[in-house]
Enzyme design. Structure first.
Site, mmCIF file in Angstrom:
data_model
loop_
_atom_site.group_PDB
_atom_site.id
_atom_site.type_symbol
_atom_site.label_atom_id
_atom_site.label_comp_id
_atom_site.label_asym_id
_atom_site.label_seq_id
_atom_site.Cartn_x
_atom_site.Cartn_y
_atom_site.Cartn_z
ATOM 1 N N ASP A 189 -18.430 -20.403 -17.380
ATOM 2 C CA ASP A 189 -19.133 -19.613 -18.402
ATOM 3 C C ASP A 189 -20.642 -19.931 -18.287
ATOM 4 O OD1 ASP A 189 -19.711 -17.778 -20.340
ATOM 5 O OD2 ASP A 189 -19.145 -19.069 -21.733
ATOM 6 N N ASN A 214 -14.549 -8.560 -21.455
ATOM 7 C CA ASN A 214 -15.918 -8.311 -20.883
ATOM 8 C C ASN A 214 -16.174 -6.735 -20.422
ATOM 9 O OD1 ASN A 214 -15.527 -11.377 -19.151
ATOM 10 N ND2 ASN A 214 -16.498 -11.013 -20.876
HETATM 11 C C1 IPE Z 1 -14.858 -15.885 -21.047
HETATM 12 O O1 IPE Z 1 -16.443 -16.050 -21.224
HETATM 13 C C2 IPE Z 1 -14.740 -15.150 -19.752
HETATM 14 C C3 IPE Z 1 -15.202 -15.492 -18.406
HETATM 15 C C4 IPE Z 1 -15.480 -16.926 -18.152
HETATM 16 C C5 IPE Z 1 -14.850 -14.684 -17.459
HETATM 17 P P1 IPE Z 1 -17.260 -15.155 -22.049
HETATM 18 O O2 IPE Z 1 -18.658 -15.424 -22.031
HETATM 19 O O3 IPE Z 1 -16.834 -13.720 -21.874
HETATM 20 O O4 IPE Z 1 -16.505 -15.481 -23.529
HETATM 21 P P2 IPE Z 1 -17.199 -15.770 -25.057
HETATM 22 O O5 IPE Z 1 -17.662 -13.808 -25.417
HETATM 23 O O6 IPE Z 1 -18.422 -16.333 -24.999
HETATM 24 O O7 IPE Z 1 -16.004 -16.210 -25.851
HETATM 25 C C1 IPE Z 2 -19.563 -16.057 -17.314
HETATM 26 O O1 IPE Z 2 -20.996 -15.954 -17.750
HETATM 27 C C2 IPE Z 2 -19.204 -14.751 -16.547
HETATM 28 C C3 IPE Z 2 -18.588 -13.673 -17.012
HETATM 29 C C4 IPE Z 2 -18.118 -13.899 -18.310
HETATM 30 C C5 IPE Z 2 -18.389 -12.590 -16.430
HETATM 31 P P1 IPE Z 2 -21.686 -15.115 -18.867
HETATM 32 O O2 IPE Z 2 -22.075 -13.815 -18.201
HETATM 33 O O3 IPE Z 2 -20.565 -15.183 -19.922
HETATM 34 O O4 IPE Z 2 -22.693 -15.965 -19.269
HETATM 35 P P2 IPE Z 2 -23.302 -16.220 -20.542
HETATM 36 O O5 IPE Z 2 -22.337 -16.623 -21.523
HETATM 37 O O6 IPE Z 2 -23.861 -14.918 -21.203
HETATM 38 O O7 IPE Z 2 -24.532 -17.322 -20.420
HETATM 39 MG MG MG Z 3 -20.374 -16.172 -21.583
#
Ligand code: IPE
Ligand code: IPE
Ligand code: MG
Length: 236
Positions: free
Chosen positions: A16, A64
Site C-alpha cells: 500500500d 479497487n
Molecule cells: C489494499 O489497499 C489493497 C491493495 C494493496 C491492493 P487499499 O488502498 O485498496 O486499501 P484501503 O482502501 O486503504 O483500505
Molecule cells: C496500493 O497503493 C496499490 C493498490 C491498491 C492498487 P494505493 O494506490 O492504494 O496507494 P495509496 O493508498 O492511495 O497511497
Molecule cells: Mg491504498
C-alpha cells in the site's frame, strides 16, 4: 544478523501507499504504481535469497474497482506488463507464479495470460509467488462455498464432512501453508479484505514506509519483529 533469523515460510504483503508516494513528489498516481512494481521485483528477489517458500502480495482488491476507470485500466495494463517482463526472470530463478483471483470478471485476454504463465511456471519449485489480483477475502470464501456446493451436487462431498482443514482446499490458496507474517506498508492498521481465512493467526507488521520505498532492510526489520513475537495460538 540474517543468518540467525527464523525466516517465515510464507510472507504476505499488502503493498500500500503507491498513490501517496507519487502525490508526495507532485507526480501522477500512475507513477507510484510503476515505482511499486519495481519495488516488487526487488522484494521477490530478496525474499527468494532469504529462503522464503511462499510470497503472497496484494496487488488489486475486489474493492479497487471503485477507483476512477483510468486508474483501474492502468493497473490492468501494469499487470500485463509485469507478466510479460518477469516471466523470463521467474523461470530462470525457479519461481512459480500463481494468481489468487476471482477470475469470472477478468478481461478474457488478461485471464488467458494469467493461466498461461501459471501453467508455464507450475513446476518451478524454489519459491511460489502469488499475486492477489481481483482478490477479496470474503469473495474467496464465498467462491469456495459455491465450489463446495458443486461438489455436493456431484456427490463428491456429503453433509457434515466439511471442517476447517478440508475447507481450505476450496480456497484460492488451496494446499498452501498459512502466512506466518503479514506486512502492511504505508501505516494503515486494517486488513482491507486480505487473506481473512488464512491470516487468522498471522503476525502483523505495519510500517509507515510507503510501498515504493520498501527496501531489503525494511523486510529484515519486519522479520526481526516477527522473531520477537510470542505466538501462543490460544494456548498459554
Ligand atoms: C489494499 O489497499 C489493497 C491493495 C494493496 C491492493 P487499499 O488502498 O485498496 O486499501 P484501503 O482502501 O486503504 O483500505
Ligand atoms: C496500493 O497503493 C496499490 C493498490 C491498491 C492498487 P494505493 O494506490 O492504494 O496507494 P495509496 O493508498 O492511495 O497511497
Ligand atoms: Mg491504498
Amino acid at each position: 544478523m540474517k543468518d540467525t533469523l527464523n525466516i517465515p515460510r510464507h510472507i504476505g504483503i499488502i503493498m500500500d501507499g503507491n498513490g501517496r508516494w507519487a502525490e508526495k513528489r507532485g507526480e501522477i498516481r500512475a507513477n507510484g504504481h510503476k515505482a511499486g512494481m519495481k519495488s516488487l521485483r526487488n522484494i521477490v528477489e530478496f525474499t527468494r535469497e532469504l529462503g522464503v517458500d511462499y510470497l503472497t502480495v496484494y496487488a488489486f482488491s475486489t474493492e479497487n474497482w471503485k477507483r476512477p476507470a483510468t486508474e483501474v485500466k492502468f493497473l490492468m495494463k501494469l499487470l500485463e506488463l509485469y507478466i510479460k517482463n518477469e516471466v523470463k526472470y521467474l523461470k530462470k530463478n525457479n519461481i512459480a507464479l500463481r494468481f489468487l483471483s476471482r477470475r469470472s470478471n477478468l478481461e478474457p485476454r488478461l485471464l488467458k495470460m494469467i493461466e498461461q504463465v501459471e501453467e508455464e511456471t507450475r513446476k518451478d519449485s524454489k519459491m511460489v509467488l502469488s499475486i492477489a489480483f481481483n482478490y477479496g477475502g470474503r469473495q474467496e470464501i464465498s467462491d469456495g462455498i459455491n465450489k463446495l456446493l458443486e461438489d455436493y451436487d456431484n456427490g463428491l462431498v456429503k453433509k457434515d464432512q466439511i471442517n476447517e482443514d478440508n475447507f481450505q482446499n476450496y480456497l484460492y490458496t488451496s494446499k498452501m501453508p498459512d502466512p506466518e507474517l503479514i506486512i502492511r506498508t504505508s501505516g494503515e492498521f486494517r486488513t482491507s479484505n486480505f487473506l481473512l481465512w488464512q491470516g487468522a493467526y498471522s503476525e502483523y507488521y505495519i510500517t509507515d514506509v510507503l510501498w515504493p520505498d520498501f527496501k531489503n532492510e525494511d523486510m529484515l526489520k519486519a522479520i526481526e519483529s516477527y522473531n520477537l513475537r510470542n505466538r501462543r495460538f490460544g494456548g498459554i
